[in-house]
Design a protein around this motif. Structure first.
Motif, short mmCIF file in Angstrom:
data_model
loop_
_atom_site.label_atom_id
_atom_site.label_comp_id
_atom_site.label_asym_id
_atom_site.label_seq_id
_atom_site.Cartn_x
_atom_site.Cartn_y
_atom_site.Cartn_z
N LYS A 81 0.81 -1.46 -0.16
CA LYS A 81 0.18 0.33 -0.51
C LYS A 81 1.30 1.00 0.33
O LYS A 81 2.00 0.89 1.04
N LYS A 82 0.41 2.56 -0.90
CA LYS A 82 1.29 3.67 -1.00
C LYS A 82 1.30 4.45 -0.30
O LYS A 82 -0.96 4.40 0.83
N ARG A 83 1.59 5.00 1.16
CA ARG A 83 1.34 5.56 2.08
C ARG A 83 1.54 7.31 1.16
O ARG A 83 2.47 7.45 -0.05
N LYS A 84 0.59 8.02 2.11
CA LYS A 84 0.15 9.19 1.48
C LYS A 84 1.10 10.78 2.37
O LYS A 84 1.92 9.96 3.31
N LEU A 85 2.28 10.83 1.53
CA LEU A 85 3.49 11.99 2.45
C LEU A 85 2.51 13.35 3.29
O LEU A 85 1.60 14.12 2.34
N ASN A 86 2.70 13.32 4.22
CA ASN A 86 1.92 14.55 4.97
C ASN A 86 3.59 15.40 5.16
O ASN A 86 4.27 14.70 5.92
N TYR A 87 3.71 16.65 5.30
CA TYR A 87 4.78 17.97 5.42
C TYR A 87 4.12 18.48 6.22
O TYR A 87 3.12 18.61 6.02
#
Length: 61
Positions: A2-8
């Protein structure tokens, strides 16, 4: 997988006005050449326009 959504997240200790001024300076620096070229083009256009109008009136440029 599963791809993780990047959170900056950025922490900026400066006020909003200081940050905006800094970003504005960066934009101005990045676009200085474009602005200068546009101003030169307008100046050249006005000069040619003035010369042609004075020639039509019988006055030398």
């Amino acid at each position: 997988m599963k791809k993780r959504k990047l959170n900056y997240r950025f922490h900026d200790p400066n006020s909003a006005a200081v940050t905006a001024n800094y970003i504005l300076k960066i934009f101005i620096e990045a676009n200085t050449k474009k602005v200068e070229a546009a101003l030169q083009e307008v100046t050249d256009t006005i000069s040619v326009s003035d010369e042609s109008s004075s020639c039509r009136e019988g006055h030398p440029a």
